[in-house]
Design an enzyme around this catalytic site. Sequence first.
Site, PDB file in Angstrom:
ATOM      1  N   ASP A  45       0.862  -1.197   0.000  1.00 38.42           N
ATOM      2  CA  ASP A  45       0.000   0.000   0.000  1.00 38.42           C
ATOM      3  C   ASP A  45       0.893   1.240   0.000  1.00 38.42           C
ATOM      4  O   ASP A  45       1.936   1.258   0.661  1.00 38.42           O
ATOM      5  CB  ASP A  45      -0.881  -0.017   1.268  1.00 38.42           C
ATOM      6  CG  ASP A  45      -2.130   0.843   1.146  1.00 38.42           C
ATOM      7  OD1 ASP A  45      -3.235   0.301   1.279  1.00 38.42           O
ATOM      8  OD2 ASP A  45      -1.990   2.071   0.912  1.00 38.42           O
ATOM      9  N   LEU A  47      -0.179   4.080   1.098  1.00 40.62           N
ATOM     10  CA  LEU A  47      -0.717   4.875   2.212  1.00 40.62           C
ATOM     11  C   LEU A  47      -1.211   6.257   1.772  1.00 40.62           C
ATOM     12  O   LEU A  47      -1.231   7.196   2.559  1.00 40.62           O
ATOM     13  CB  LEU A  47       0.311   5.001   3.353  1.00 40.62           C
ATOM     14  CG  LEU A  47       0.753   3.675   3.984  1.00 40.62           C
ATOM     15  CD1 LEU A  47       1.792   3.909   5.088  1.00 40.62           C
ATOM     16  CD2 LEU A  47      -0.430   2.898   4.564  1.00 40.62           C
ATOM     17  N   THR A  49      -4.342   6.787   0.729  1.00 41.28           N
ATOM     18  CA  THR A  49      -5.606   6.851   1.470  1.00 41.28           C
ATOM     19  C   THR A  49      -5.655   5.766   2.554  1.00 41.28           C
ATOM     20  O   THR A  49      -6.435   5.875   3.492  1.00 41.28           O
ATOM     21  CB  THR A  49      -6.836   6.699   0.545  1.00 41.28           C
ATOM     22  OG1 THR A  49      -6.700   5.480  -0.192  1.00 41.28           O
ATOM     23  CG2 THR A  49      -6.946   7.859  -0.422  1.00 41.28           C
ATOM     24  N   SER A 129     -16.860  -2.767  -9.480  1.00 34.93           N
ATOM     25  CA  SER A 129     -17.915  -1.926  -8.901  1.00 34.93           C
ATOM     26  C   SER A 129     -19.194  -2.008  -9.719  1.00 34.93           C
ATOM     27  O   SER A 129     -19.154  -2.181 -10.947  1.00 34.93           O
ATOM     28  CB  SER A 129     -17.408  -0.485  -8.909  1.00 34.93           C
ATOM     29  OG  SER A 129     -18.466   0.392  -8.638  1.00 34.93           O
ATOM     30  N   TYR A 153     -14.794   7.013 -13.295  1.00 31.67           N
ATOM     31  CA  TYR A 153     -14.385   5.966 -12.344  1.00 31.67           C
ATOM     32  C   TYR A 153     -14.934   4.601 -12.783  1.00 31.67           C
ATOM     33  O   TYR A 153     -14.208   3.611 -12.852  1.00 31.67           O
ATOM     34  CB  TYR A 153     -14.890   6.333 -10.945  1.00 31.67           C
ATOM     35  CG  TYR A 153     -15.014   5.170 -10.017  1.00 31.67           C
ATOM     36  CD1 TYR A 153     -13.886   4.568  -9.483  1.00 31.67           C
ATOM     37  CD2 TYR A 153     -16.268   4.644  -9.692  1.00 31.67           C
ATOM     38  CE1 TYR A 153     -13.999   3.474  -8.644  1.00 31.67           C
ATOM     39  CE2 TYR A 153     -16.390   3.559  -8.856  1.00 31.67           C
ATOM     40  CZ  TYR A 153     -15.248   2.976  -8.335  1.00 31.67           C
ATOM     41  OH  TYR A 153     -15.379   1.888  -7.519  1.00 31.67           O
ATOM     42  N   LYS A 157     -13.018   0.979 -14.059  1.00 34.99           N
ATOM     43  CA  LYS A 157     -13.264  -0.366 -13.525  1.00 34.99           C
ATOM     44  C   LYS A 157     -13.625  -1.345 -14.646  1.00 34.99           C
ATOM     45  O   LYS A 157     -13.191  -2.489 -14.653  1.00 34.99           O
ATOM     46  CB  LYS A 157     -14.376  -0.324 -12.468  1.00 34.99           C
ATOM     47  CG  LYS A 157     -13.961   0.358 -11.172  1.00 34.99           C
ATOM     48  CD  LYS A 157     -13.092  -0.546 -10.318  1.00 34.99           C
ATOM     49  CE  LYS A 157     -12.502   0.172  -9.131  1.00 34.99           C
ATOM     50  NZ  LYS A 157     -11.690  -0.690  -8.259  1.00 34.99           N
ATOM     51  N   ASN A 182     -23.050  -0.989  -2.701  1.00 36.67           N
ATOM     52  CA  ASN A 182     -22.585   0.056  -1.777  1.00 36.67           C
ATOM     53  C   ASN A 182     -21.973  -0.540  -0.508  1.00 36.67           C
ATOM     54  O   ASN A 182     -22.703  -0.921   0.410  1.00 36.67           O
ATOM     55  CB  ASN A 182     -23.750   0.976  -1.433  1.00 36.67           C
ATOM     56  CG  ASN A 182     -24.124   1.855  -2.614  1.00 36.67           C
ATOM     57  OD1 ASN A 182     -24.532   1.364  -3.659  1.00 36.67           O
ATOM     58  ND2 ASN A 182     -23.966   3.153  -2.454  1.00 36.67           N
ATOM     59  N   ARG A 233     -30.454   2.487  -2.469  1.00 34.92           N
ATOM     60  CA  ARG A 233     -29.221   1.768  -2.804  1.00 34.92           C
ATOM     61  C   ARG A 233     -29.189   0.417  -2.100  1.00 34.92           C
ATOM     62  O   ARG A 233     -29.911   0.193  -1.122  1.00 34.92           O
ATOM     63  CB  ARG A 233     -27.978   2.567  -2.364  1.00 34.92           C
ATOM     64  CG  ARG A 233     -27.768   3.858  -3.125  1.00 34.92           C
ATOM     65  CD  ARG A 233     -27.321   3.588  -4.552  1.00 34.92           C
ATOM     66  NE  ARG A 233     -27.102   4.821  -5.289  1.00 34.92           N
ATOM     67  CZ  ARG A 233     -28.051   5.507  -5.931  1.00 34.92           C
ATOM     68  NH1 ARG A 233     -29.310   5.066  -5.921  1.00 34.92           N
ATOM     69  NH2 ARG A 233     -27.769   6.596  -6.588  1.00 34.92           N
TER      70      ARG A 233
HETATM   71  C1  UD1 Z   1     -21.027   4.528  -4.543  1.00 36.39           C
HETATM   72  C2  UD1 Z   1     -19.697   5.124  -4.961  1.00 36.39           C
HETATM   73  C3  UD1 Z   1     -19.313   4.652  -6.297  1.00 36.39           C
HETATM   74  C4  UD1 Z   1     -19.389   3.147  -6.317  1.00 36.39           C
HETATM   75  C5  UD1 Z   1     -20.815   2.726  -6.054  1.00 36.39           C
HETATM   76  C6  UD1 Z   1     -21.018   1.243  -6.135  1.00 36.39           C
HETATM   77  C7  UD1 Z   1     -18.846   7.349  -4.287  1.00 36.39           C
HETATM   78  C8  UD1 Z   1     -19.098   8.828  -4.276  1.00 36.39           C
HETATM   79  N1  UD1 Z   1     -19.769   6.588  -4.930  1.00 36.39           N
HETATM   80  O1  UD1 Z   1     -22.059   5.083  -5.278  1.00 36.39           O
HETATM   81  O2  UD1 Z   1     -18.021   5.062  -6.578  1.00 36.39           O
HETATM   82  O3  UD1 Z   1     -18.973   2.642  -7.524  1.00 36.39           O
HETATM   83  O4  UD1 Z   1     -21.112   3.152  -4.738  1.00 36.39           O
HETATM   84  O5  UD1 Z   1     -22.370   1.009  -6.301  1.00 36.39           O
HETATM   85  O6  UD1 Z   1     -17.874   6.903  -3.732  1.00 36.39           O
HETATM   86  N2  UD1 Z   1     -26.053  10.642  -0.519  1.00 36.39           N
HETATM   87  C9  UD1 Z   1     -26.616  11.782   0.057  1.00 36.39           C
HETATM   88  N3  UD1 Z   1     -25.781  12.624   0.743  1.00 36.39           N
HETATM   89  C10 UD1 Z   1     -24.439  12.406   0.873  1.00 36.39           C
HETATM   90  C11 UD1 Z   1     -23.881  11.244   0.273  1.00 36.39           C
HETATM   91  C12 UD1 Z   1     -24.720  10.388  -0.416  1.00 36.39           C
HETATM   92  O7  UD1 Z   1     -27.812  12.016  -0.027  1.00 36.39           O
HETATM   93  O8  UD1 Z   1     -23.740  13.235   1.474  1.00 36.39           O
HETATM   94  C13 UD1 Z   1     -26.931   9.722  -1.248  1.00 36.39           C
HETATM   95  C14 UD1 Z   1     -26.590   9.601  -2.717  1.00 36.39           C
HETATM   96  O9  UD1 Z   1     -27.323  10.495  -3.482  1.00 36.39           O
HETATM   97  C15 UD1 Z   1     -26.985   8.153  -2.995  1.00 36.39           C
HETATM   98  C16 UD1 Z   1     -26.777   7.432  -1.674  1.00 36.39           C
HETATM   99  O10 UD1 Z   1     -26.750   8.447  -0.684  1.00 36.39           O
HETATM  100  O11 UD1 Z   1     -28.316   8.079  -3.325  1.00 36.39           O
HETATM  101  C17 UD1 Z   1     -25.501   6.660  -1.638  1.00 36.39           C
HETATM  102  O12 UD1 Z   1     -24.448   7.502  -2.083  1.00 36.39           O
HETATM  103  P1  UD1 Z   1     -22.922   7.080  -2.065  1.00 36.39           P
HETATM  104  O13 UD1 Z   1     -22.583   6.508  -0.735  1.00 36.39           O
HETATM  105  O14 UD1 Z   1     -22.109   8.208  -2.559  1.00 36.39           O
HETATM  106  O15 UD1 Z   1     -22.886   5.854  -3.059  1.00 36.39           O
HETATM  107  P2  UD1 Z   1     -23.263   5.812  -4.622  1.00 36.39           P
HETATM  108  O16 UD1 Z   1     -23.271   7.125  -5.231  1.00 36.39           O
HETATM  109  O17 UD1 Z   1     -24.494   4.995  -4.708  1.00 36.39           O
END
Ligand code: UD1
Length: 335
Positions: A45, A47, A49, A129, A153, A157, A182, A233
């Site tokens: 790694d 490091l 992140t 992903s 991104y 992948k 997720n 999700r």
């Molecule tokens: C995430 C990843 C994506 C990955 C995918 C796999 C990020 C930003 N996204 O997508 O790279 O490939 O999982 O399925 O790393 N939300 C809010 N407020 C926030 C953050 C999120 O409302 O501050 C909502 C988003 O709109 C979404 C849900 O929560 O509907 C999940 O969001 P997030 O955790 O970012 O995941 P994804 O965008 O689904």
Amino acid sequence: MSLDYDRILGYTQVMNVLVVGGAGYIGSHVSRELLDRGHKVTVFDNLSTGLRENLFPDAAFIHGDILRYEQLTGALRGNDAVVYLAAFKAAGESMEKPEKYSQNNITGTVNLLNAASEIGLKYIIFSSSAAVYGEPAYLPIDEKHPANPENYYGFTKLEIERFLSWYDRLKGIRYASLRYFNAAGYDVKGRITGLEQNPANLLPVIMETACGMRKELAIFGNDYETPDGTCIRDYIHVSDLAAAHVLALDYVVNNNKSLTVNLGSETGSSVLEVLETARRITGQPIPSRIAGRRPGDPGKLTASAGLARSLLGWKPEYSDLETLIKTSWEAYRKQ
Ligand code: UD1
């Protein structure tokens, strides 16, 4: 290395596994699971992140970078398999800084595959992903769903999966491509304490708000065509993901065959459901406000994970909302 006796007997011997990106959030959970199953683990790694506190005393550590070919080749020697998790993963950032994602995710993969070919390493477990699918054409998403990534991104992948497939054909490298939905939660036994820095994902953002590290949660849209208007999700516990990596390693070794599978809980939860459950479990108010939609966010994403269940005998055990949030809160509360 000869695994033939074990293949005949139907089980996998102890392997030397290099976990590239093993100090990160998912990598540390995968390393722990491999160690628990008796494998010998070396974490590789840079490091950037990943965190030192995610390293375990019973694993070796190499502070190295996949972009440094000689270093990577040296680290791979003596290993039977690689778990490859080192990648940048913020979908939004990838649209602004594609160069960063090309360099690390794509060039890093080419280095890894060439280094593996050079030393004759045959097995790679890759963290792919659900972002490879893009806007869903139907739900739940199975592995036959068209792959049309919506962000750079996700494109990286998908390209990595294509490289893997060619090196399988040309070099006999067998791989498992694991398409995570997720990822969320923390080790159920509380052994992983390193928290992600500057997270963008929903669960860690909620946890940081519960801890007072953030003022509020911005809910990205409440006008989607879902029961409460917020996005749905498929959250999958990182310990369930970790277990799938070890099963996938067994599969590729025992069958000498590659595979691509979804890893999800097959359950959908909305942003509001996650938030309300987090409020109840943490006892914290977790202030929130409705913000605009985030570009590229589909209203609903859920996985079909039937292939992982049938091929790997995998079954999520910790991916209910309660456990996802309880284990996250345990990790955050300790800090
Ligand atoms: C995430 C990843 C994506 C990955 C995918 C796999 C990020 C930003 N996204 O997508 O790279 O490939 O999982 O399925 O790393 N939300 C809010 N407020 C926030 C953050 C999120 O409302 O501050 C909502 C988003 O709109 C979404 C849900 O929560 O509907 C999940 O969001 P997030 O955790 O970012 O995941 P994804 O965008 O689904």
